[in-house]
Design a protein around this motif. Structure first.
Motif: not given
Length: 109
Positions: A75-90
């Motif tokens: 999730t951190a890798a995908c959020v940092n590259t802009g592929r996914l939003s931060r809501r995937w941390y929930a």
């Protein structure tokens, strides 16, 4: 001669395909971790002397925690590259906290 921009197909856009692949991978990891955490929550001890059940609950919670920490890294890798939003941390947050609480509050033999 060209009437306008050509429509973009979701199958030809590598950013879109990688976003879908990351979402599918994370959903699979959350499902596996959820299976382990649910197993840990549903495991009931007959009393404080029942060491086998307590160890099983802690093992299932630990396996769920390990899988979920892998999901947090993805999730951190995908959020940092802009592929996914931060809501995937929930979902990761909920499953990690649930696994930790079950490990800590499992009955002591």
């Amino acid at each position: 001669m060209n009437a306008g921009p050509e429509p973009v197909s979701p199958y030809r856009n590598p950013l879109r395909a990688s976003t879908v692949a990351a979402a599918v991978l994370l959903s699979a990891l959350h499902t596996v971790a959820g299976f382990f955490v649910l197993g840990a929550l549903l495991t009931e001890s007959e009393g404080p002397w029942d060491r086998t059940v307590t160890d099983t609950a802690r093992l299932m919670a630990g396996l769920g925690l390990a899988v979920e920490l892998l999901a947090v890294a993805v999730t951190a890798a995908c959020v940092n590259t802009g592929r996914l939003s931060r809501r995937w941390y929930a979902p990761a947050t909920v499953l990690v906290l649930t696994a930790l609480i079950r490990m800590v509050f499992a009955p002591r033999p």
